[in-house]
Design a protein around this motif. Structure first.
Motif, PDB file in Angstrom:
ATOM      1  N   ARG A 129      15.887  18.285   6.358  1.00  0.00           N
ATOM      2  CA  ARG A 129      15.181  19.140   5.401  1.00  0.00           C
ATOM      3  C   ARG A 129      13.715  19.287   5.805  1.00  0.00           C
ATOM      4  NH1 ARG A 129      18.802  16.766   1.527  1.00  0.00           N
ATOM      5  NH2 ARG A 129      17.506  14.923   1.494  1.00  0.00           N
ATOM      6  N   ILE A 133      11.636  22.735   6.543  1.00  0.00           N
ATOM      7  CA  ILE A 133      10.352  23.097   5.923  1.00  0.00           C
ATOM      8  C   ILE A 133       9.356  23.466   7.005  1.00  0.00           C
ATOM      9  CG2 ILE A 133       8.383  22.119   4.700  1.00  0.00           C
ATOM     10  CD1 ILE A 133      10.267  20.621   2.958  1.00  0.00           C
ATOM     11  N   LEU A 136      10.145  26.902   8.449  1.00  0.00           N
ATOM     12  CA  LEU A 136       9.793  27.991   7.537  1.00  0.00           C
ATOM     13  C   LEU A 136       8.282  28.202   7.520  1.00  0.00           C
ATOM     14  CD1 LEU A 136      12.183  27.408   4.519  1.00  0.00           C
ATOM     15  CD2 LEU A 136      12.045  29.413   5.942  1.00  0.00           C
ATOM     16  N   ILE A 140       6.355  31.673   8.559  1.00  0.00           N
ATOM     17  CA  ILE A 140       5.440  32.385   7.670  1.00  0.00           C
ATOM     18  C   ILE A 140       4.111  32.609   8.370  1.00  0.00           C
ATOM     19  CG2 ILE A 140       4.080  32.122   5.575  1.00  0.00           C
ATOM     20  CD1 ILE A 140       6.426  30.929   4.243  1.00  0.00           C
ATOM     21  N   ARG A 143       4.439  35.373  10.925  1.00  0.00           N
ATOM     22  CA  ARG A 143       4.520  36.700  10.322  1.00  0.00           C
ATOM     23  C   ARG A 143       3.149  37.149   9.832  1.00  0.00           C
ATOM     24  NH1 ARG A 143      10.115  37.104   6.794  1.00  0.00           N
ATOM     25  NH2 ARG A 143      11.528  36.754   8.550  1.00  0.00           N
ATOM     26  N   ILE A 147       1.051  40.461  10.963  1.00  0.00           N
ATOM     27  CA  ILE A 147       0.510  41.455  10.022  1.00  0.00           C
ATOM     28  C   ILE A 147      -0.951  41.706  10.324  1.00  0.00           C
ATOM     29  CG2 ILE A 147      -0.111  41.841   7.618  1.00  0.00           C
ATOM     30  CD1 ILE A 147       2.411  40.567   6.774  1.00  0.00           C
ATOM     31  N   ILE A 150      -1.278  43.809  13.472  1.00  0.00           N
ATOM     32  CA  ILE A 150      -0.939  45.224  13.290  1.00  0.00           C
ATOM     33  C   ILE A 150      -2.061  45.934  12.543  1.00  0.00           C
ATOM     34  CG2 ILE A 150       0.635  46.779  12.126  1.00  0.00           C
ATOM     35  CD1 ILE A 150       2.883  45.005  12.773  1.00  0.00           C
ATOM     36  N   ARG A 154      -4.170  49.089  13.978  1.00  0.00           N
ATOM     37  CA  ARG A 154      -4.172  50.391  13.291  1.00  0.00           C
ATOM     38  C   ARG A 154      -5.584  50.847  13.033  1.00  0.00           C
ATOM     39  NH1 ARG A 154      -0.696  50.055   8.136  1.00  0.00           N
ATOM     40  NH2 ARG A 154      -1.528  52.119   7.757  1.00  0.00           N
TER      41      ARG A 154
ATOM     42  N   GLN B  87      11.509  18.119  -1.708  1.00  0.00           N
ATOM     43  CA  GLN B  87      11.800  18.888  -0.499  1.00  0.00           C
ATOM     44  C   GLN B  87      12.525  20.188  -0.825  1.00  0.00           C
ATOM     45  OE1 GLN B  87      13.879  16.015   1.983  1.00  0.00           O
ATOM     46  NE2 GLN B  87      12.262  16.262   3.469  1.00  0.00           N
ATOM     47  N   ARG B  90      10.191  22.689  -2.320  1.00  0.00           N
ATOM     48  CA  ARG B  90       9.304  23.273  -1.300  1.00  0.00           C
ATOM     49  C   ARG B  90      10.060  24.297  -0.468  1.00  0.00           C
ATOM     50  NH1 ARG B  90       4.942  24.862   0.363  1.00  0.00           N
ATOM     51  NH2 ARG B  90       4.119  24.354   2.393  1.00  0.00           N
ATOM     52  N   ILE B  91      11.331  23.986  -0.146  1.00  0.00           N
ATOM     53  CA  ILE B  91      12.117  24.930   0.656  1.00  0.00           C
ATOM     54  C   ILE B  91      12.286  26.238  -0.107  1.00  0.00           C
ATOM     55  CG2 ILE B  91      14.403  25.367   1.589  1.00  0.00           C
ATOM     56  CD1 ILE B  91      14.556  22.550   2.458  1.00  0.00           C
ATOM     57  N   LEU B  94       9.023  28.154  -0.025  1.00  0.00           N
ATOM     58  CA  LEU B  94       8.759  28.733   1.290  1.00  0.00           C
ATOM     59  C   LEU B  94       9.663  29.930   1.545  1.00  0.00           C
ATOM     60  CD1 LEU B  94       8.208  25.568   3.431  1.00  0.00           C
ATOM     61  CD2 LEU B  94       6.568  27.333   2.961  1.00  0.00           C
ATOM     62  N   GLN B  95      10.912  29.847   1.078  1.00  0.00           N
ATOM     63  CA  GLN B  95      11.815  30.975   1.287  1.00  0.00           C
ATOM     64  C   GLN B  95      11.311  32.205   0.555  1.00  0.00           C
ATOM     65  OE1 GLN B  95      15.624  29.195   0.240  1.00  0.00           O
ATOM     66  NE2 GLN B  95      16.443  30.005   2.131  1.00  0.00           N
ATOM     67  N   GLU B  97       8.201  32.879  -0.317  1.00  0.00           N
ATOM     68  CA  GLU B  97       7.010  33.380   0.362  1.00  0.00           C
ATOM     69  C   GLU B  97       7.388  34.109   1.646  1.00  0.00           C
ATOM     70  OE1 GLU B  97       4.138  30.366   0.976  1.00  0.00           O
ATOM     71  OE2 GLU B  97       2.842  31.682   2.144  1.00  0.00           O
ATOM     72  N   ASN B  98       8.380  33.580   2.337  1.00  0.00           N
ATOM     73  CA  ASN B  98       8.836  34.201   3.577  1.00  0.00           C
ATOM     74  C   ASN B  98       9.351  35.609   3.316  1.00  0.00           C
ATOM     75  OD1 ASN B  98       9.135  34.083   6.274  1.00  0.00           O
ATOM     76  ND2 ASN B  98      11.076  32.984   6.284  1.00  0.00           N
ATOM     77  N   VAL B 101       6.305  37.918   2.602  1.00  0.00           N
ATOM     78  CA  VAL B 101       5.567  38.200   3.834  1.00  0.00           C
ATOM     79  C   VAL B 101       6.389  39.087   4.759  1.00  0.00           C
ATOM     80  CG1 VAL B 101       4.653  37.115   5.887  1.00  0.00           C
ATOM     81  CG2 VAL B 101       4.171  36.146   3.692  1.00  0.00           C
ATOM     82  N   GLU B 104       6.091  42.683   3.570  1.00  0.00           N
ATOM     83  CA  GLU B 104       4.768  43.199   3.930  1.00  0.00           C
ATOM     84  C   GLU B 104       4.732  43.576   5.407  1.00  0.00           C
ATOM     85  OE1 GLU B 104       1.887  43.312   2.114  1.00  0.00           O
ATOM     86  OE2 GLU B 104       0.623  43.885   3.801  1.00  0.00           O
ATOM     87  N   LEU B 105       5.277  42.687   6.227  1.00  0.00           N
ATOM     88  CA  LEU B 105       5.291  42.925   7.675  1.00  0.00           C
ATOM     89  C   LEU B 105       6.072  44.176   8.001  1.00  0.00           C
ATOM     90  CD1 LEU B 105       4.640  41.941  10.516  1.00  0.00           C
ATOM     91  CD2 LEU B 105       6.698  40.597  10.465  1.00  0.00           C
ATOM     92  N   GLN B 108       3.972  47.264   7.063  1.00  0.00           N
ATOM     93  CA  GLN B 108       2.936  47.511   8.052  1.00  0.00           C
ATOM     94  C   GLN B 108       3.520  48.079   9.328  1.00  0.00           C
ATOM     95  OE1 GLN B 108      -0.452  46.853   8.254  1.00  0.00           O
ATOM     96  NE2 GLN B 108      -0.560  46.448   6.080  1.00  0.00           N
TER      97      GLN B 108
END
Lengths: 173, 137
Positions: A129, A133, A136, A140, A143, A147, A150, A154, B87, B90-91, B94-95, B97-98, B101, B104-105, B108
């Motif tokens: 786990r 974490i 991930l 993030i 990514r 962003i 880019i 632009r 844990q 948090r996972i 994070l998912q 937020e991912n 993001v 957004e990506l 763009q």
């Protein structure tokens, strides 16, 4: 050398004949079998698809640390370590005074080692786990970085276009 | 190597040290006097080096054992443990937020591709005009 009668490996299963027209008509041949679930036999031994660490009782080993939903790993590991040292000392004493009674002590020491390894193995899901974490978080971050990149490019492109437009206007005027 | 593997290695090292300690001591130990009636065993004039080994080796091996145990304790103290629910929470965070993001990506990226297409068209127009390839309407 095998004479090739009863000791040879079995021939491949005859399903291949069903796929004769597969290239022309993919629907004419049977679908592949679904994935195996549960337990399956393989070369005489049974295996399971449910990957879970078997508890100590399943392996016939006495569990020395207290059971329960949550285990304080650090405390149990340190106390098992101290027990191990004590048992090693005991073994040394027994070998000096009553050498014929070593078997019980050796068995105790191996029991402690099995418990230690089982505790460490049960830490692995936690590690998995934590790795997830970490992955991930890194994704993030990547990514967000992309962003930013880019956006910057632009803006740069817009700026260049405006500049060139002003240049052209300047030339024309 | 990750810390759990290091801990496992340390456990195996301790087992190996204990094994070697007892094995060596049993192999090299001088014979024990069972009763005052039996005659003394004929002691060969052993070299000074051997007697030194018999005295020094247990000390070295026991220090190695104790040091291995201490290293195990430090490794255990260095374990970064946290609860399972923490844990999982948090996972999930994070998912989420991912996802955000990622959207957004994608936005763009699409906007940038649009602008690229526009710029390419403009460039083609300008090039055609410069080279006079386009037939005047």
């Amino acid at each position: 050398m095998a004479t090739g009668t009863s000791s040879a490996y079995p021939p491949p299963p005859p399903y291949y004949r069903l796929y004769k027209d597969y290239l022309e008509d993919p629907e004419s041949a049977p679908e592949p079998p679904p994935p195996v679930q549960g337990t399956y036999p393989l070369f005489g031994a049974t295996y399971t698809t449910d990957v879970v660490l078997p508890s100590l009782e399943d392996q016939g080993v006495r569990q020395l640390y207290p059971k329960g939903p949550t285990i304080d790993f650090k405390r149990e590991l340190t106390s098992l370590n101290r027990e191990l040292q004590l048992h090693i000392l005991e073994l040394a004493d027994v070998l000096v005074e009553r050498p014929s009674q070593y078997a019980r002590r050796v068995e105790d020491i191996s029991l402690i080692f099995k418990n230690l390894h089982h505790l460490l193995n049960s830490l692995r899901p936690h590690q998995a786990r934590a790795t997830l974490i970490h992955i991930l978080e890194r994704q993030i971050q990547q990514r967000k970085q992309a962003i930013e990149d880019i956006k910057r490019r632009r803006e740069e492109a817009q700026r260049l276009l405006k500049e060139s437009l002003q240049n052209l206007d300047g030339h024309l005027a | 190597m990750d810390i759990i593997s290091q801990l496992q290695e340390q456990v195996n090292t301790m087992a190996l040290l204990a094994l070697n300690t007892f094995g060596t001591l049993q192999r090299d130990a001088p014979p024990v006097r069972l009763s005052p009636n039996y005659p003394e065993p004929a002691t060969n004039p052993s070299s000074a080096e051997e007697t030194l080994d018999i005295v020094e080796q247990p000390k070295m091996m026991s220090t190695a054992l104790v040091q291995a145990a201490k290293k195990f304790d430090t490794l255990v103290a260095a374990l970064p443990l946290s609860g399972e629910e923490a844990q999982l929470k948090r996972i999930a965070e994070l998912q989420a937020e991912n996802e955000v993001v990622g959207l957004e990506l994608q936005k763009q990226l699409e906007a940038a591709e649009q602008e690229l297409k526009q710029a390419q068209e403009l460039f083609n127009l300008a090039a055609d005009n410069c080279l006079n390839l386009k037939k005047p309407d």
